[in-house]
Design a protein around this motif. Structure first.
Motif, PDB file in Angstrom:
ATOM      1  N   LEU A  73       0.809  -1.215   0.000  1.00 35.97           N
ATOM      2  CA  LEU A  73       0.000   0.000   0.000  1.00 35.97           C
ATOM      3  C   LEU A  73       0.844   1.268   0.000  1.00 35.97           C
ATOM      4  N   GLY A  74       2.025   1.198   0.611  1.00 39.37           N
ATOM      5  CA  GLY A  74       2.914   2.343   0.594  1.00 39.37           C
ATOM      6  C   GLY A  74       2.643   3.365   1.678  1.00 39.37           C
ATOM      7  N   GLU A  75       3.292   4.508   1.554  1.00 41.20           N
ATOM      8  CA  GLU A  75       3.284   5.522   2.602  1.00 41.20           C
ATOM      9  C   GLU A  75       1.947   6.229   2.772  1.00 41.20           C
ATOM     10  N   GLU A  76       1.027   6.043   1.848  1.00 41.84           N
ATOM     11  CA  GLU A  76      -0.280   6.672   1.983  1.00 41.84           C
ATOM     12  C   GLU A  76      -1.152   5.970   3.012  1.00 41.84           C
ATOM     13  N   TYR A  77      -0.684   4.818   3.494  1.00 43.64           N
ATOM     14  CA  TYR A  77      -1.452   4.024   4.458  1.00 43.64           C
ATOM     15  C   TYR A  77      -0.592   3.702   5.670  1.00 43.64           C
ATOM     16  N   GLU A  78      -1.250   3.522   6.822  1.00 47.31           N
ATOM     17  CA  GLU A  78      -0.597   3.001   8.016  1.00 47.31           C
ATOM     18  C   GLU A  78      -1.357   1.763   8.475  1.00 47.31           C
ATOM     19  N   ILE A  79      -0.682   0.615   8.491  1.00 46.50           N
ATOM     20  CA  ILE A  79      -1.282  -0.637   8.912  1.00 46.50           C
ATOM     21  C   ILE A  79      -0.994  -0.861  10.392  1.00 46.50           C
ATOM     22  N   ILE A  80      -2.044  -1.076  11.165  1.00 49.79           N
ATOM     23  CA  ILE A  80      -1.930  -1.277  12.606  1.00 49.79           C
ATOM     24  C   ILE A  80      -2.224  -2.736  12.919  1.00 49.79           C
ATOM     25  N   GLU A  81      -1.241  -3.435  13.480  1.00 48.77           N
ATOM     26  CA  GLU A  81      -1.387  -4.858  13.786  1.00 48.77           C
ATOM     27  C   GLU A  81      -2.061  -5.045  15.151  1.00 48.77           C
ATOM     28  N   GLU A  82      -3.188  -5.755  15.160  1.00 51.53           N
ATOM     29  CA  GLU A  82      -3.876  -6.079  16.414  1.00 51.53           C
ATOM     30  C   GLU A  82      -4.324  -7.541  16.365  1.00 51.53           C
ATOM     31  N   GLY A  83      -3.356  -8.442  16.174  1.00 51.76           N
ATOM     32  CA  GLY A  83      -3.630  -9.871  16.190  1.00 51.76           C
ATOM     33  C   GLY A  83      -3.322 -10.459  17.559  1.00 51.76           C
ATOM     34  N   CYS A 114     -11.269 -15.032  19.980  1.00 56.09           N
ATOM     35  CA  CYS A 114     -12.592 -15.371  19.455  1.00 56.09           C
ATOM     36  C   CYS A 114     -13.377 -14.083  19.233  1.00 56.09           C
ATOM     37  N   ALA A 115     -14.550 -14.219  18.668  1.00 59.46           N
ATOM     38  CA  ALA A 115     -15.419 -13.058  18.511  1.00 59.46           C
ATOM     39  C   ALA A 115     -16.158 -12.775  19.816  1.00 59.46           C
ATOM     40  N   GLY A 138     -13.036 -11.113  21.744  1.00 54.23           N
ATOM     41  CA  GLY A 138     -12.903  -9.927  20.911  1.00 54.23           C
ATOM     42  C   GLY A 138     -13.920  -8.853  21.221  1.00 54.23           C
ATOM     43  N   LEU A 139     -15.135  -9.254  21.584  1.00 52.14           N
ATOM     44  CA  LEU A 139     -16.191  -8.290  21.869  1.00 52.14           C
ATOM     45  C   LEU A 139     -15.811  -7.372  23.027  1.00 52.14           C
ATOM     46  N   ASP A 140     -15.072  -7.897  23.995  1.00 55.18           N
ATOM     47  CA  ASP A 140     -14.675  -7.089  25.146  1.00 55.18           C
ATOM     48  C   ASP A 140     -13.534  -6.132  24.827  1.00 55.18           C
ATOM     49  N   TYR A 141     -12.706  -6.491  23.845  1.00 56.73           N
ATOM     50  CA  TYR A 141     -11.502  -5.696  23.582  1.00 56.73           C
ATOM     51  C   TYR A 141     -11.644  -4.720  22.420  1.00 56.73           C
ATOM     52  N   ALA A 187     -20.943 -16.676  12.804  1.00 62.28           N
ATOM     53  CA  ALA A 187     -21.114 -15.501  11.951  1.00 62.28           C
ATOM     54  C   ALA A 187     -21.781 -14.360  12.713  1.00 62.28           C
ATOM     55  N   MET A 188     -22.801 -14.680  13.499  1.00 67.07           N
ATOM     56  CA  MET A 188     -23.490 -13.655  14.288  1.00 67.07           C
ATOM     57  C   MET A 188     -22.524 -12.960  15.247  1.00 67.07           C
ATOM     58  N   GLY A 189     -21.633 -13.739  15.861  1.00 71.28           N
ATOM     59  CA  GLY A 189     -20.679 -13.159  16.801  1.00 71.28           C
ATOM     60  C   GLY A 189     -19.727 -12.193  16.136  1.00 71.28           C
ATOM     61  N   ILE A 190     -19.243 -12.546  14.956  1.00 67.73           N
ATOM     62  CA  ILE A 190     -18.319 -11.670  14.237  1.00 67.73           C
ATOM     63  C   ILE A 190     -19.003 -10.354  13.865  1.00 67.73           C
ATOM     64  N   ILE A 191     -20.238 -10.444  13.419  1.00 69.14           N
ATOM     65  CA  ILE A 191     -20.984  -9.231  13.064  1.00 69.14           C
ATOM     66  C   ILE A 191     -21.234  -8.374  14.301  1.00 69.14           C
ATOM     67  N   ARG A 192     -21.461  -9.015  15.431  1.00 70.87           N
ATOM     68  CA  ARG A 192     -21.662  -8.252  16.666  1.00 70.87           C
ATOM     69  C   ARG A 192     -20.420  -7.450  17.022  1.00 70.87           C
ATOM     70  N   VAL A 193     -19.252  -8.047  16.847  1.00 70.17           N
ATOM     71  CA  VAL A 193     -17.995  -7.318  17.092  1.00 70.17           C
ATOM     72  C   VAL A 193     -17.891  -6.126  16.142  1.00 70.17           C
ATOM     73  N   ALA A 194     -18.202  -6.356  14.879  1.00 68.00           N
ATOM     74  CA  ALA A 194     -18.113  -5.282  13.884  1.00 68.00           C
ATOM     75  C   ALA A 194     -19.048  -4.128  14.219  1.00 68.00           C
ATOM     76  N   ASN A 195     -20.249  -4.450  14.649  1.00 66.43           N
ATOM     77  CA  ASN A 195     -21.211  -3.395  14.967  1.00 66.43           C
ATOM     78  C   ASN A 195     -20.784  -2.565  16.174  1.00 66.43           C
ATOM     79  N   LYS A 196     -19.944  -3.142  17.031  1.00 63.21           N
ATOM     80  CA  LYS A 196     -19.481  -2.391  18.197  1.00 63.21           C
ATOM     81  C   LYS A 196     -18.490  -1.302  17.813  1.00 63.21           C
ATOM     82  N   VAL A 197     -17.967  -1.369  16.582  1.00 66.72           N
ATOM     83  CA  VAL A 197     -17.070  -0.324  16.094  1.00 66.72           C
ATOM     84  C   VAL A 197     -17.845   0.956  15.767  1.00 66.72           C
ATOM     85  N   LEU A 198     -19.110   0.787  15.417  1.00 67.02           N
ATOM     86  CA  LEU A 198     -19.911   1.911  14.932  1.00 67.02           C
ATOM     87  C   LEU A 198     -20.336   2.866  16.043  1.00 67.02           C
TER      88      LEU A 198
END
Length: 218
Positions: A38-48, A53-54, A66-69, A104-115
Motif C-alpha cells: 500500500l505504501g506511505e499513503e497508508y498506516e497498517i496497525i497490527e492487532e492480532g 474469538c469473537a 474480541g467483543l470485550d476488547y 457468523a453472528m458473533g463476528i458481526i456483533r464485534v463489527a457493529n461495536k465499532v460503529l
C-alpha cells in the motif's frame, strides 16, 4: 493524510508460525507485507492475538473475547479509516458449542461495536471490512491442533462463511472470502504458511484500494 487501517484478528493476524510455534518475522507477516504493497499513503496497525474469538469466553485463557476488547482497541488507535475484522477460526472449537450461524453472528456483533463511536478521521464511522478466514483443513484432526479444536472445526469454519457474507452485506460492511484465494498451511491445517501470508497481503491490497476508490466516487 495517510489512511489508518486497523487489522483486528487472531493468530493468523499476529503471525503464528505452525512449524516452530513462534511468530513469523515482520518480513513474512501479511500485515507488514500489506504495508509495503500500500505504501506511505497508508498506516497498517497490527492487532492480532493468538486464540482470539469473537464473542466466546475462553475458560482456559483470559483476555481472548474480541467483543470485550474491540472498543478499547479502536479508541486506542483512533482516528481510523478502515477496520478489518478477521475472526472465526477459534470460534469453531468444539468446547464453545457454536453453530456456523452463531459464529457468523458473533463476528458481526464485534463489527457493529465499532460503529457510532466517532473513531473515523472526521468523527464519523470508519469503513469496516469483514474477512472470512480460509477454512480449517480436514486433516487438522491428525495433528496436535485437534487437541485444542476438537471435532467438526473444519466443517464449522467452512459452513459459517455464507452466513457471514450475507450478514455482512445486510449490515453494510465490506466482505472478503479469503478461502477463494488461499488455504491454510499443511503443518497444522489452521495457520497460514509463508505463501498464505503473501497471498493474503496481495488480495487485501487489492480490496482495500477498491474500498477507498469506491468511497471517493460516492
Amino acid at each position: 493524510m495517510e489512511k489508518r487501517v486497523l487489522c483486528f484478528g487472531d493468530s493468523n493476524t499476529w503471525g503464528f508460525n505452525a512449524k516452530n510455534e513462534q511468530r513469523f518475522s515482520k518480513e513474512i507477516r501479511w500485515t507488514r507485507k500489506l504495508q509495503k504493497h500500500l505504501g506511505e499513503e497508508y498506516e497498517i496497525i497490527e492487532e492480532g492475538l493468538s486464540g482470539r474469538c469473537a464473542v466466546c469466553e475462553d475458560q482456559l485463557r483470559e483476555g481472548l473475547k474480541g467483543l470485550d476488547y474491540i472498543y478499547p482497541c479502536i479508541m486506542t488507535h483512533k482516528p481510523l479509516d478502515l477496520v478489518i475484522i478477521k475472526l472465526g477460526t477459534n470460534d469453531s472449537k468444539e468446547r464453545y458449542s457454536m453453530t456456523p450461524h452463531n459464529i457468523a453472528m458473533g463476528i458481526i456483533r464485534v463489527a457493529n461495536k465499532v460503529l457510532h463511536n466517532g473513531v473515523g478521521s472526521d468523527d464519523s464511522d470508519p469503513e469496516i471490512l469483514i474477512v472470512a478466514p480460509a477454512p480449517i483443513g480436514k486433516d487438522y484432526m491428525h495433528v496436535d491442533a485437534y487437541l485444542s479444536m476438537g471435532r467438526e472445526a473444519d466443517r464449522k469454519s467452512r459452513d459459517m462463511v455464507p452466513y457471514l457474507e450475507e450478514m455482512a452485506r445486510e449490515n453494510g460492511f465490506h466482505f472478503l472470502n479469503a478461502g477463494l484465494h488461499l488455504k491454510m498451511g499443511e503443518t497444522d491445517h489452521m495457520h497460514l504458511d509463508e505463501e498464505g501470508h503473501e497471498k493474503m497481503a496481495e488480495i487485501l491490497n487489492q480490496k482495500i484500494r477498491e474500498i477507498f476508490n469506491d468511497k471517493e466516487t460516492r
